[in-house]
Design an enzyme around this catalytic site. Structure first.
Site, short mmCIF file in Angstrom:
data_model
loop_
_atom_site.label_atom_id
_atom_site.label_comp_id
_atom_site.label_asym_id
_atom_site.label_seq_id
_atom_site.Cartn_x
_atom_site.Cartn_y
_atom_site.Cartn_z
N THR A 1 0.83 -1.21 0.00
CA THR A 1 0.00 0.00 0.00
C THR A 1 0.86 1.26 0.00
OG1 THR A 1 -1.60 -1.27 1.31
CG2 THR A 1 -1.95 1.11 1.15
N GLU B 1 9.79 -6.67 -3.76
CA GLU B 1 8.53 -7.21 -3.24
C GLU B 1 8.61 -8.73 -3.17
OE1 GLU B 1 5.05 -8.53 -2.01
OE2 GLU B 1 5.68 -6.43 -1.83
N ASN C 1 -7.76 -6.52 1.18
CA ASN C 1 -8.64 -6.07 2.26
C ASN C 1 -10.10 -6.05 1.83
OD1 ASN C 1 -9.08 -3.66 0.83
ND2 ASN C 1 -7.59 -2.50 1.99
N PHE C 2 -10.95 -5.61 2.77
CA PHE C 2 -12.40 -5.62 2.52
C PHE C 2 -12.92 -4.28 2.01
CE2 PHE C 2 -11.76 -9.34 5.12
CZ PHE C 2 -12.64 -10.26 4.58
N HIS D 1 -5.70 -4.50 11.40
CA HIS D 1 -5.16 -3.15 11.32
C HIS D 1 -3.96 -2.98 12.25
CE1 HIS D 1 -9.60 -2.02 10.33
NE2 HIS D 1 -8.95 -2.39 9.24
#
Length: 592
Positions: free
Chosen positions: A20, A41, A99-100, A528
């Site tokens: 992110t 990465e 994620n959601f 989180h």
């Protein structure tokens, strides 16, 4: 790009972690064609994977080792010694890829607290610029939702956010029932005052009904730049330093690809964007951390920085599940092939269930909504005993959190409705049945945990110990939140759709003690994690300064959620983008 080609070049900046923050930062730094950036990465490139791009499939990649590190905590002492799942995105886009999709901000006071804790220039007013810079909202006017105020929302950022294309049948009944219980609607939660029930933006581009995330919004438009190189499927093993300098000067990064060791050089900086678990892990592998932790694993200490990996926080949660009237269309229908085939056809024209996030509403509750004055007084008394014995830096954090307990504008718990059976419960739904689930979460936990290397081997997962409920007040807050949610399902109009409660059972609800056991046996976290490379004064338990530079080094920074010293009453992806945007400006200014 091959690892040999990547290692043969020298970059101005090496970014570890193409997630992110890492991809947002790389895109911004390479806007200057004279600046070169190399990104390492560990995962792959998943830009066309349906589980990533299709909003209605959000969550389907969790646990898949191609997309998810799928960490587990050590057994949690205060949760009946259960190890608890900790997903983290693995691939270009990181956790924004898995994620959601919830996209919103915490309160202004929480961002102002960053400055109050010693970080000049980190406050609501300053960060608002970067929240806006990252985003472009697309308005769902057909649903009568408020038009985004350009004073609060950007107009041309890389990430696109939008309201859902459809809402489940209990969306409005839940909002109305919450209003009956004294929780007001909040049509604009992103203005620094998020308390109340809101229909949330999601990180979905409604123009093509696809997930908008760091991979396709920041990286793909920048991928053709000659000054940006991205190497996937490679694990950073340590930062390389000139050890004859004080403070330490990073010269590059050692990394592994297919078990072969490579090194790559950096002219200016090494920047860690590996997240709240792996950024501190890499610091420790590189000799920066608590000398006792490092010594235990045979790692030479270059900088004794005891706060590395400490101060870990997350939102602990537990779930409720209710069976509801079968006339309602819920996520449970995905188990019915005929319905799912219809949705696949609808998605071809970017309509139907698959075109949107499953969950589109959230409610942030002040303590007064779910607790009595007597309960809040008792919580504060218990917490004050912890404050008295806490180290100086933690004491400052806890004192702020205690002030928020009694503030009616501070969200201390969150209710997240889910239109279907909560699969993470491990329970089994009945065929043809429909369900409504509710996640109940603590927003400002007083407990603090840690993450440290478990081995000198960079491929070994870190030892993650969130230490959930080590401060007993967190359990009391979650217990009160669960009891409020139980009451919610007994309130019209939502109760009119309820057939019966699946979890917690009647036995679980027989007493507070039984409910506490239910929480211990079923709790998880909202994914989180933060705080493990905290931006604080060094004497207060800091790892990085307000320019995100690691103490004891001249040119190593951390840019991800680990720098945030206190948990936020928010889902954190919007904040992580803002951190990356601000970091890019800090680095550009330093470069001048």
């Amino acid at each position: 790009m091959t690892p040999e080609d990547f290692a043969a070049r020298t970059y101005d900046y090496i970014i570890v972690g193409g997630g992110t923050a890492g991809l947002a930062l790389a895109a911004r730094l390479t806007e200057d064609p004279t600046v070169t950036v190399g990104v390492i990465e560990a995962g792959g490139r998943h830009v066309d994977a349906p589980g990533v791009t299709i909003p209605g499939m959000a969550g389907s990649t969790l646990g898949n080792p191609s997309f998810d590190w799928a960490f587990m905590t050590i057994p949690q002492k205060h949760a009946n010694n259960r190890p608890i799942y900790q997903p983290r995105g693995k691939g270009l886009g990181g956790s924004s890829m898995i994620n959601f999709l919830g996209y919103h901000r915490a309160s202004a006071r929480e961002y102002d607290a960053l400055e109050a804790l010693g970080n000049t220039g980190w406050n609501w007013k300053e960060l608002l610029k970067y929240f806006k810079k990252a985003i472009e909202p697309k308005h769902g006017a057909d649903y009568g939702l408020s038009v985004p105020d350009t004073q609060m929302h950007g107009t041309s950022g890389p990430i696109v956010k939008a309201y859902s294309n459809h809402f489940d049948a209990l969306h409005l009944p839940l909002i109305e029932a919450l209003e009956t219980l004294g929780v007001p609607k909040n049509p604009e939660p992103d203005n620094g005052h998020p308390v109340g029930t809101s229909t949330l933006f999601c990180s979905v581009d409604s123009r093509n009904a696809t997930r908008s995330y760091a991979g396709n919004a920041y990286y793909e438009p920048s991928a053709g730049r000659l000054n940006l190189a991205v190497l996937t499927e490679s694990i950073a093993s340590r930062i390389l330093f000139r050890q004859d300098a004080t403070p330490l000067i990073a010269t590059g990064v050692e990394f592994l690809n297919a078990d072969k060791v490579y090194t790559v050089s950096a002219n200016k900086e090494v920047i860690l964007c590996a997240g709240a678990f792996q950024s501190p892990q890499l610091l420790e592998l590189s000799g920066i951390g608590n000398k006792e932790v490092l010594g235990k694993h045979g790692i030479e200490t270059l900088v004794d920085l005891p706060a590395v990996g400490e101060n870990l926080q997350d939102h602990p949660y537990v779930y409720l599940i209710y069976e509801i009237d079968s006339k309602h269309e819920t996520v449970d229908l995905v188990r019915e092939p005929e319905w799912m085939a219809k949705q696949v056809e609808l998605y071809k024209t970017r309509e139907g269930f698959l075109s949107s996030a499953a969950t589109a509403v959230s409610s942030f509750l002040p303590a007064k909504a779910f607790a009595t004055e007597e309960q809040m007084r008792r919580w504060k008394e218990t917490a004050l005993k912890c404050v008295e014995t806490a180290p100086k830096g933690l004491k400052k954090q806890l004192q702020l959190q205690l002030e928020w307990f009694h503030d009616p504008s501070s969200g201390e718990a969150e209710l997240i409705p889910f239109p279907g059976f909560f699969a993470a419960s491990g329970l089994q739904p009945m065929p043809q049945s429909r369900y409504s689930s509710m996640v109940c979460a603590v927003m400002h936990p007083l407990s603090r945990g840690s993450v440290h290397v478990s081995s000198k081997d960079p491929k070994a997962p870190p030892a993650i110990d969130p230490n959930y409920f080590s401060n007993p007040v967190d359990m009391e807050v979650l217990l009160a939140t669960v009891k409020f949610a139980l009451k919610l399902y007994e309130t019209s109009p939502i109760k009119d759709s309820v057939i019966g409660r699946i979890a917690p059972t009647a036995k679980d609800c027989a007493s507070d003690e039984a409910l506490v056991e239910y929480i211990k046996n079923g709790c998880g976290c909202v994914y989180h994690p933060l705080g493990t490379a905290s931006m604080l004064p060094r004497e207060d338990g800091g790892v990085v300064d307000p320019e995100l530079r690691v103490y004891g080094t001249a040119n190593v920074r951390v840019v991800d959620a680990s720098i945030l010293p206190m948990e936020l009453a928010a889902h954190i992806q919007a904040t992580v983008y803002a951190v990356a945007e601000k970091a890019a400006d800090i680095i550009k200014q330093n470069n001048k």
